[in-house]
Design a protein around this motif. Sequence first.
Motif, PDB file in Angstrom:
ATOM      1  N   THR A 115      16.467  55.399   1.536  1.00  0.00           N
ATOM      2  CA  THR A 115      16.419  55.961   2.903  1.00  0.00           C
ATOM      3  C   THR A 115      16.006  57.507   2.806  1.00  0.00           C
ATOM      4  O   THR A 115      15.162  58.293   3.566  1.00  0.00           O
ATOM      5  CB  THR A 115      17.380  55.350   3.900  1.00  0.00           C
TER       6      THR A 115
ATOM      7  N   PRO B 292      16.330  49.387   3.005  1.00  0.00           N
ATOM      8  CA  PRO B 292      16.074  50.872   3.511  1.00  0.00           C
ATOM      9  C   PRO B 292      15.654  50.970   5.131  1.00  0.00           C
ATOM     10  O   PRO B 292      15.238  49.875   5.770  1.00  0.00           O
ATOM     11  CB  PRO B 292      14.749  51.257   2.757  1.00  0.00           C
ATOM     12  N   CYS B 293      15.998  52.073   5.674  1.00  0.00           N
ATOM     13  CA  CYS B 293      15.491  52.173   6.750  1.00  0.00           C
ATOM     14  C   CYS B 293      13.850  52.591   6.681  1.00  0.00           C
ATOM     15  O   CYS B 293      13.592  53.054   5.792  1.00  0.00           O
ATOM     16  CB  CYS B 293      16.118  53.528   7.433  1.00  0.00           C
TER      17      CYS B 293
END
Lengths: 345, 345
Positions: free
Chosen positions: A160, A320-321
């Motif tokens: 991220t 992940p974002c």
Amino acid sequence: MRDVAERAGVSIATVSFVVNNTKRVAPATRERIEAAMAELGFRRNVVARALASRRTHILAVAYPALQHRLGSTAMGFITSAASAASEHDYHLVLWPVDNDGGELSELMREGLVDGIVLMEVLLHDPRVDTLLSARMPFAMIGRTADPTGLAFVDIDFEVTVEKGLDHLQGLGHREIVFVSERPPSEAFRAYGAKVRAEAAFRRSCAERGLEPVIVECAQNAAGGRELAHELIEARPRTTAIMIMNEHAAFGVVSGLARRGVRVPTDLSLLSISTSSDMGATSDPVLSIMRSPGKELGRLGVELVIAQLEGNEPPGSRLLPCELEPGESTAPAPPSPPSPMIMNTS
Amino acid sequence: MRDVAERAGVSIATVSFVVNNTKRVAPATRERIEAAMAELGFRRNVVARALASRRTHILAVAYPALQHRLGSTAMGFITSAASAASEHDYHLVLWPVDNDGGELSELMREGLVDGIVLMEVLLHDPRVDTLLSARMPFAMIGRTADPTGLAFVDIDFEVTVEKGLDHLQGLGHREIVFVSERPPSEAFRAYGAKVRAEAAFRRSCAERGLEPVIVECAQNAAGGRELAHELIEARPRTTAIMIMNEHAAFGVVSGLARRGVRVPTDLSLLSISTSSDMGATSDPVLSIMRSPGKELGRLGVELVIAQLEGNEPPGSRLLPCELEPGESTAPAPPSPPSPMIMNTS
């Protein structure tokens, strides 16, 4: 069942069909039987099932209720966890418990739940020891310092932060400040999410030859405004902020505006580990890295259920974002020696 | 219990002390017994209690998960309901169910819960009929068109709107627009909160000799911005807005700002049925009427438990929102014929 059959004026077999859901029964008859069951306080499945299988088909979400403000990620998480449990024919109870494991231990002794989903995990979380010594199946949303052998789903803070820095560096930013949450108590200083994101920022900056500046602010708009003022004074060359503190992000924007610093013309702001809804609440709409809150909720529940049903566990996961560019990130202002414009309007 | 005693190397009596919590046992011994119980999959209280008393000490919160965006009030509500249940030695399960009563009915048949707290109640809510015909103890957060004889806690929209209008009129405002939520689906057009607040506004304006203008906008910041633009075009004499749509309120402020209308100098904004946190997210900080979300959660649970325990029920209650003046309301701009300043910056 005989009482129910008598009161509803049907055969015991018919009651059994309804109770066990083994054969279609005319709606009117079913209603009569159910009314009779209700009158007699007849409890169908759960207790019998619990006795037969030593399972209650109930999971708990354990979260520290009063110690930490729940973000939009956590709310999406609880909602999707409840839906996922329901799809698998499980129920989800909410356990607002403290972080030290004591209350958790008491609740477990009641024998209500088959498994537990742990939220807001600390790096050294006493609740994990409690769960392990009780041999209670569980999964963490988040993870301890060393989660080897434990079931968890968490945000991949490494990826991220990398992606966030790629975005900002791609726009030409070199003076990037990372803003995290000021912990509401000492215990939350070891909050996994915060520690990992800060470490990832430090490491990634080192690799990129950037100075890793990290500051904290309170989890509210006033905290963000205060931070904006401090930053203008202390680090006027900053051209971009990566913030992991969604409740403060609005305050940063308005604090900058009050000092005449325009987002994104003068300074870019990237809000990470947050939701589209939160980003859209700001003006300009924030560029965000969207938390996989709903996916985490679903996976967390499925990790526990897999343990209970003896299925191949789906395996711990890091998600992940995802970047959702908004209106708050733009190319860095030109010329290296340009400090932030400070035009107190 | 014999197995547990054998495995832990203690007497059956000692196990019984621990199981029933009737006598203090040395911590080390207790731990040994608990480890043995865990190994043998021994479930202590819940199932036995359910068989003995036909009670599970579990309550459900039923809410329509995907149909309506949960506001900050609802989140405070769920958290405090879980805490209140826990204090009374009950557990709270989350039931994300549809509004038509079908899923609710299925879940009830499992016999898991002793009582239900119903959220997001419609004026004619099929879930209420489902609960009544199943003789399931329940309380509503909100209320149907005619809640006579039913247990409920709700916001007192009459008093809330009155107090809000007192505040705005006290500041000299006469051209006041009420902004409510555009329902996400037809079913939510009959959402009790919306209908009652609008009716209260209409009636109160009539009594005060004010024109009762009511407009709707989508539940997000973009909806609020759009509304601000429309209002400037269609009703330039407006000096105050009372908004019951917390997710749009920020957008109204920024939409006005984009058109050069300053809050509160040119136009006052009062956000009702919301939280301090939401109000503080805006700049200027919004003047709000604070929802009693936590009190509603606690009272809702207590209403159900009182029915279950045969105690004198606390009685249904209406709680008004409380005014918390912020920075978004101010005296009306001078002179009756002054339209809103429209200085497109």
